[in-house]
Scaffold this motif. Structure first.
Motif, short mmCIF file in Angstrom:
data_model
loop_
_atom_site.label_atom_id
_atom_site.label_comp_id
_atom_site.label_asym_id
_atom_site.label_seq_id
_atom_site.Cartn_x
_atom_site.Cartn_y
_atom_site.Cartn_z
N ALA A 1 0.85 -1.18 0.00
CA ALA A 1 0.00 0.00 0.00
C ALA A 1 0.89 1.25 0.00
O ALA A 1 1.93 1.27 -0.66
CB ALA A 1 -0.96 -0.03 1.19
N SER A 2 0.53 2.26 0.75
CA SER A 2 1.29 3.51 0.81
C SER A 2 0.75 4.33 1.97
O SER A 2 -0.43 4.22 2.33
CB SER A 2 1.11 4.29 -0.49
OG SER A 2 1.57 5.63 -0.36
N ILE A 3 1.62 5.20 2.53
CA ILE A 3 1.09 6.10 3.55
C ILE A 3 0.05 7.04 2.93
O ILE A 3 -0.77 7.61 3.65
CB ILE A 3 2.18 6.89 4.29
CG1 ILE A 3 2.98 7.78 3.34
CG2 ILE A 3 3.08 5.98 5.08
CD1 ILE A 3 3.83 8.80 4.09
N GLY A 4 0.09 7.18 1.60
CA GLY A 4 -0.94 7.95 0.92
C GLY A 4 -2.32 7.35 1.06
O GLY A 4 -3.32 8.03 0.82
N LYS B 1 -4.92 3.10 -2.67
CA LYS B 1 -4.16 2.44 -1.61
C LYS B 1 -4.99 2.29 -0.33
O LYS B 1 -4.83 1.32 0.42
CB LYS B 1 -2.87 3.20 -1.34
CG LYS B 1 -1.88 3.17 -2.51
CD LYS B 1 -1.51 1.75 -2.90
CE LYS B 1 -0.42 1.71 -3.95
NZ LYS B 1 0.01 0.33 -4.28
N ALA B 2 -5.89 3.24 -0.08
CA ALA B 2 -6.81 3.08 1.03
C ALA B 2 -7.72 1.88 0.80
O ALA B 2 -8.00 1.09 1.72
CB ALA B 2 -7.65 4.35 1.22
N ALA C 1 2.79 0.05 4.27
CA ALA C 1 2.48 1.39 3.76
C ALA C 1 3.74 2.25 3.82
O ALA C 1 3.99 2.93 4.82
CB ALA C 1 1.36 2.03 4.57
N PRO C 2 4.57 2.21 2.77
CA PRO C 2 5.80 2.99 2.78
C PRO C 2 5.55 4.48 2.52
O PRO C 2 4.57 4.86 1.86
CB PRO C 2 6.62 2.39 1.62
CG PRO C 2 5.90 1.13 1.22
CD PRO C 2 4.47 1.34 1.59
N ALA C 3 6.45 5.31 3.03
CA ALA C 3 6.54 6.70 2.60
C ALA C 3 7.40 6.72 1.34
O ALA C 3 7.44 5.74 0.59
CB ALA C 3 7.12 7.54 3.72
N VAL C 4 8.11 7.81 1.08
CA VAL C 4 8.89 7.91 -0.15
C VAL C 4 10.10 6.99 -0.09
O VAL C 4 10.93 7.09 0.80
CB VAL C 4 9.35 9.37 -0.40
CG1 VAL C 4 10.25 9.43 -1.64
CG2 VAL C 4 8.14 10.27 -0.59
N GLN D 1 -3.17 -6.48 9.26
CA GLN D 1 -2.50 -5.24 9.69
C GLN D 1 -1.81 -4.54 8.52
O GLN D 1 -1.38 -5.18 7.56
CB GLN D 1 -1.48 -5.55 10.78
CG GLN D 1 -2.08 -6.24 11.99
CD GLN D 1 -3.24 -5.46 12.58
OE1 GLN D 1 -3.09 -4.29 12.92
NE2 GLN D 1 -4.40 -6.11 12.70
N THR D 2 -1.69 -3.24 8.64
CA THR D 2 -0.91 -2.45 7.69
C THR D 2 0.22 -1.79 8.46
O THR D 2 -0.01 -0.94 9.33
CB THR D 2 -1.78 -1.38 7.00
OG1 THR D 2 -2.80 -2.04 6.23
CG2 THR D 2 -0.93 -0.52 6.07
N LEU D 3 1.44 -2.21 8.16
CA LEU D 3 2.61 -1.71 8.87
C LEU D 3 3.19 -0.51 8.13
O LEU D 3 3.60 -0.63 6.97
CB LEU D 3 3.65 -2.82 9.00
CG LEU D 3 4.90 -2.53 9.82
CD1 LEU D 3 4.54 -1.98 11.19
CD2 LEU D 3 5.73 -3.80 9.97
N VAL D 4 3.19 0.63 8.77
CA VAL D 4 3.72 1.86 8.17
C VAL D 4 5.24 1.83 8.22
O VAL D 4 5.84 1.57 9.27
CB VAL D 4 3.17 3.10 8.91
CG1 VAL D 4 3.85 4.37 8.40
CG2 VAL D 4 1.66 3.19 8.72
N ILE D 5 5.86 2.09 7.09
CA ILE D 5 7.33 2.13 6.97
C ILE D 5 7.66 3.52 6.44
O ILE D 5 7.67 3.74 5.22
CB ILE D 5 7.84 1.05 6.00
CG1 ILE D 5 7.22 -0.31 6.30
CG2 ILE D 5 9.36 0.97 6.04
CD1 ILE D 5 7.51 -1.34 5.23
#
Length: 254
Positions: free
Chosen positions: A145-148, A163-164, A187-190, A240-244
């Motif tokens: 996914a993405s932090i977006g 991505k949501a 959910a990666p950032a850039v 779960q969605t793990l934010v990276i």
């Protein structure tokens, strides 16, 4: 012994960048992989980099059903099983306000980023993953996914929406496929890839300065987390969605 010995994975969009890093980490931990992307030459080079006998490739469009069928058949033909699926393919052909977005482009984004992920999961499940049980090690799906997809962001409305939706798909599939198959997302950032180049090229230091860890991500930052989520180390983690993100969301950024 590697934690993925005797396991087989499909990784979509894996000729370079995050997808290739994921495939490389899975191979390093003992897996065999089938990688996909659109361009044959790039895939052949990527498979070669993964080592003799560790990877095969199938070229095609991620949202093409015939390509999905061919890839899954290739995994079973070459390696005799399928245990893991990583839905990494994603597109973002538009940049600007959602209120002005071309609806044809919006439909394409949703088809590639969301509907094709569901299709890959359906086909992988009915062909092989349904045979993965807790007793024989279980199966795993990870969606990229993405932090977006976690909050609105200027000019990335349709991409973020897709991505949501993918995050929600992750939760639904986790409910449906447990206890034998775990489904998670990252959910990666850039991350410094060609895909994300427009978000940092020519101003990387300034962008990185907004992150608490003071650097942008690299593909290996994502590959290692995906491998964790697919492994027994995450045996009690699903839906779960793990934010990276190097801490970016702590600042309110996205």
């Amino acid at each position: 012994m590697g934690r993925f010995d005797n396991k087989v994975a499909i990784v979509t969009g894996a000729s370079r960048g995050i997808g290739l890093s994921i495939a490389d980490r899975l191979v390093a931990d003992g897996a065999k992989v089938v990688i996909t992307a659109r361009k044959e030459e790039a895939l052949a080079e990527a498979a070669k980099s993964l080592g003799d006998g560790n990877a095969v490739w199938v070229a095609g469009h991620a949202d093409d059903e015939a390509h999905q069928d061919e890839t899954i058949a290739k995994a079973l033909e070459e390696f005799g099983r399928l245990d893991m699926l990583v839905n990494n393919t994603g597109i973002n052909p538009v940049y600007g306000r959602m209120i002005d977005v071309d609806l044809g482009a919006a439909e394409k984004i949703m088809r590639v980023n969301v509907i094709s992920a569901v299709a890959w999961a359906q086909k992988a499940y009915h062909a092989a993953l349904k045979d993965c049980t807790q007793e024989n090690g279980g199966g795993g799906i990870v969606n990229i996914a993405s932090i977006g997809g976690t909050k609105p962001a200027p000019n990335l409305g349709m991409y973020g929406t897709s991505k949501a939706a993918l995050i929600h798909v992750t939760q639904e599939l986790a409910l449906e496929l447990g206890p034998d198959i775990r489904v998670n997302a990252v959910a990666p950032a850039v991350v410094k890839t060609k895909f994300a180049g427009a978000l940092y090229e020519g101003r990387e230091d300034a962008v990185a300065a907004t992150y608490p860890l003071k650097r942008l991500g690299v593909p290996d930052d994502v590959g290692s987390v995906v491998a964790f989520l697919l492994s027994d180390d995450a045996a009690w983690v699903t839906g779960q969605t793990l934010v990276i993100d190097g801490g970016l969301t702590l600042t309110g950024g996205v």
